[in-house]
Design a protein around this motif. Structure first.
Motif, mmCIF file in Angstrom:
data_model
loop_
_atom_site.group_PDB
_atom_site.id
_atom_site.type_symbol
_atom_site.label_atom_id
_atom_site.label_comp_id
_atom_site.label_asym_id
_atom_site.label_seq_id
_atom_site.Cartn_x
_atom_site.Cartn_y
_atom_site.Cartn_z
ATOM 1 N N ALA A 56 25.454 85.215 39.227
ATOM 2 C CA ALA A 56 24.581 84.264 38.850
ATOM 3 C C ALA A 56 25.470 82.818 39.331
ATOM 4 O O ALA A 56 24.559 82.030 39.755
ATOM 5 C CB ALA A 56 24.250 84.140 37.514
ATOM 6 N N ALA A 57 26.413 82.939 38.996
ATOM 7 C CA ALA A 57 27.205 81.569 39.573
ATOM 8 C C ALA A 57 27.285 81.541 41.104
ATOM 9 O O ALA A 57 26.954 80.292 41.371
ATOM 10 C CB ALA A 57 28.613 81.848 38.958
ATOM 11 N N VAL A 58 27.270 82.331 41.754
ATOM 12 C CA VAL A 58 27.250 82.457 43.136
ATOM 13 C C VAL A 58 26.051 82.074 43.728
ATOM 14 O O VAL A 58 25.770 81.166 44.514
ATOM 15 C CB VAL A 58 27.803 83.698 43.723
ATOM 16 N N ALA A 59 25.013 82.768 43.035
ATOM 17 C CA ALA A 59 23.414 82.540 43.448
ATOM 18 C C ALA A 59 23.204 81.027 43.038
ATOM 19 O O ALA A 59 22.508 80.392 43.879
ATOM 20 C CB ALA A 59 22.553 83.527 42.752
ATOM 21 N N SER A 60 23.619 80.542 42.054
ATOM 22 C CA SER A 60 23.264 79.218 41.722
ATOM 23 C C SER A 60 23.954 78.353 42.595
ATOM 24 O O SER A 60 23.512 77.224 42.882
ATOM 25 C CB SER A 60 23.843 78.876 40.063
ATOM 26 N N ALA A 61 25.129 78.493 43.034
ATOM 27 C CA ALA A 61 25.977 77.694 43.846
ATOM 28 C C ALA A 61 25.172 77.532 45.340
ATOM 29 O O ALA A 61 24.992 76.591 45.747
ATOM 30 C CB ALA A 61 27.240 78.072 44.113
ATOM 31 N N GLY A 62 24.589 78.771 45.542
ATOM 32 C CA GLY A 62 23.851 78.780 46.893
ATOM 33 C C GLY A 62 22.398 77.955 46.821
ATOM 34 O O GLY A 62 22.217 77.370 47.749
ATOM 35 N N ILE A 63 21.912 78.159 45.488
ATOM 36 C CA ILE A 63 20.945 77.319 45.439
ATOM 37 C C ILE A 63 20.918 75.812 45.667
ATOM 38 O O ILE A 63 20.429 75.027 46.357
ATOM 39 C CB ILE A 63 20.075 77.633 43.990
ATOM 40 N N GLU A 64 22.052 75.501 45.028
ATOM 41 C CA GLU A 64 22.530 73.873 44.721
ATOM 42 C C GLU A 64 22.921 73.429 46.059
ATOM 43 O O GLU A 64 22.562 72.271 46.595
ATOM 44 C CB GLU A 64 23.466 73.825 43.720
ATOM 45 N N THR A 65 23.372 74.401 46.985
ATOM 46 C CA THR A 65 24.033 73.949 48.523
ATOM 47 C C THR A 65 22.551 73.843 49.217
ATOM 48 O O THR A 65 22.454 72.738 50.000
ATOM 49 C CB THR A 65 24.629 74.951 49.042
ATOM 50 N N VAL A 66 21.754 74.768 49.126
ATOM 51 C CA VAL A 66 20.390 74.559 49.855
ATOM 52 C C VAL A 66 19.629 73.491 49.375
ATOM 53 O O VAL A 66 19.309 72.586 50.198
ATOM 54 C CB VAL A 66 19.433 75.699 49.655
ATOM 55 N N GLN A 67 19.585 73.152 47.904
ATOM 56 C CA GLN A 67 18.811 71.761 47.570
ATOM 57 C C GLN A 67 19.614 70.569 48.024
ATOM 58 O O GLN A 67 18.960 69.818 48.670
ATOM 59 C CB GLN A 67 19.103 71.682 45.958
ATOM 60 N N ALA A 68 20.762 70.707 48.199
ATOM 61 C CA ALA A 68 21.634 69.611 48.718
ATOM 62 C C ALA A 68 21.643 69.184 50.114
ATOM 63 O O ALA A 68 21.530 67.967 50.501
ATOM 64 C CB ALA A 68 23.255 69.539 48.375
ATOM 65 N N MET A 69 21.467 70.349 51.041
ATOM 66 C CA MET A 69 21.516 70.201 52.388
ATOM 67 C C MET A 69 20.160 70.422 53.159
ATOM 68 O O MET A 69 20.313 69.843 54.201
ATOM 69 C CB MET A 69 22.469 71.343 53.170
ATOM 70 N N ALA A 70 19.105 71.107 52.654
ATOM 71 C CA ALA A 70 17.986 71.176 53.335
ATOM 72 C C ALA A 70 16.657 70.846 52.558
ATOM 73 O O ALA A 70 15.753 70.773 53.243
ATOM 74 C CB ALA A 70 18.045 72.822 53.448
ATOM 75 N N LEU A 71 16.794 70.465 51.408
ATOM 76 C CA LEU A 71 15.611 69.765 50.598
ATOM 77 C C LEU A 71 16.021 68.214 50.476
ATOM 78 O O LEU A 71 16.364 68.174 49.242
ATOM 79 C CB LEU A 71 15.383 70.556 49.489
ATOM 80 N N PRO A 72 15.390 67.503 51.147
ATOM 81 C CA PRO A 72 15.554 66.051 50.813
ATOM 82 C C PRO A 72 15.188 65.387 49.474
ATOM 83 O O PRO A 72 15.815 64.525 49.074
ATOM 84 C CB PRO A 72 15.045 65.273 52.143
ATOM 85 N N LEU A 73 14.101 66.095 48.968
ATOM 86 C CA LEU A 73 13.681 65.541 47.705
ATOM 87 C C LEU A 73 14.186 66.086 46.696
ATOM 88 O O LEU A 73 13.902 65.852 45.382
ATOM 89 C CB LEU A 73 12.290 65.771 47.837
ATOM 90 N N ARG A 74 15.450 66.937 46.897
ATOM 91 C CA ARG A 74 15.755 67.697 45.635
ATOM 92 C C ARG A 74 17.359 67.353 45.738
ATOM 93 O O ARG A 74 17.801 66.815 46.691
ATOM 94 C CB ARG A 74 15.896 69.244 46.024
ATOM 95 N N TYR A 75 17.995 67.513 44.570
ATOM 96 C CA TYR A 75 19.512 67.187 44.452
ATOM 97 C C TYR A 75 20.089 68.475 43.919
ATOM 98 O O TYR A 75 19.822 68.904 42.823
ATOM 99 C CB TYR A 75 19.812 66.064 43.509
ATOM 100 N N GLY A 76 21.153 68.701 44.654
ATOM 101 C CA GLY A 76 21.971 69.827 44.155
ATOM 102 C C GLY A 76 23.261 69.337 43.497
ATOM 103 O O GLY A 76 23.928 68.441 44.253
ATOM 104 N N THR A 77 23.607 69.709 42.609
ATOM 105 C CA THR A 77 24.632 69.505 41.528
ATOM 106 C C THR A 77 25.463 70.452 41.216
ATOM 107 O O THR A 77 25.171 71.470 40.780
ATOM 108 C CB THR A 77 24.213 68.441 40.623
ATOM 109 N N VAL A 78 26.757 70.078 41.019
ATOM 110 C CA VAL A 78 27.757 71.079 40.427
ATOM 111 C C VAL A 78 27.202 71.195 38.739
ATOM 112 O O VAL A 78 27.557 72.384 38.284
ATOM 113 C CB VAL A 78 29.069 70.500 40.407
#
Length: 165
Positions: free
Chosen positions: A100-122
């Motif tokens: 789940a931690a790896v999946a969450s990190a992947g989700i947050e990375t996609v949000q930060a890099m590919a979804l300009p209206l979203r914020y990926g955070t630690v």
């Protein structure tokens, strides 16, 4: 470590199957929520901010902030992942938490890099992982209860001593 009673296996097998279906369902829902191009409900976020602002004026404690509510909602969102993920596995249930931690990190990375209206955070990775951990702990309690119940059912109850008159 105690072995598993054979009488627990049918119950655990049913739990694994139902949990696998529930896990797939929740994973799809979480993917839609987290990978949607914009925030899931921008009006809801502004409504919550406004509600908290007014609520603070009427007695809601000041420590209840939008950030804390969001953190708690991320925990709640990932609790089913830990719960159903752990129940879906027959061995090494604990692996659901790092997964789940790896999946969450992947989700947050996609949000930060590919979804300009979203914020990926630690911070979201931490809250999501905490939710999976709490779900895992709840699942461990359920499995322990199933095994305890099966062990009780397997006990041989001694017959009462005969009464001679």
């Amino acid at each position: 470590m105690l072995s598993r009673p054979a009488s627990a296996e049918p119950t655990l097998r049913r739990l694994r199957v139902l949990s696998a279906v529930a896990l797939a369902t929740f994973a799809l829902i979480i993917a839609v929520i987290t990978l949607w191009p914009g925030p899931p409900d921008p009006d809801g976020q502004s409504w919550l901010r406004e509600f908290l602002r007014h609520g603070h004026a009427y007695g809601i404690p000041g420590w209840i902030t939008f950030g804390r509510v969001e953190f708690a909602s991320n925990i709640v969102m990932f609790m089913p992942v830990g719960f159903f993920g752990a129940l879906a596995l027959s061995r090494h249930r604990w692996l659901v938490v790092p997964a789940a931690a790896v999946a969450s990190a992947g989700i947050e990375t996609v949000q930060a890099m590919a979804l300009p209206l979203r914020y990926g955070t630690v911070r979201d990775v931490i809250s999501n992982t905490l939710g999976a951990l709490l779900g895992y702990l709840l699942a461990a309690a359920v499995v322990a209860a199933v095994l305890r119940r099966a062990r009780r059912g397997n006990r041989v109850i001694p017959a009462p001593a005969p009464v001679y008159r």
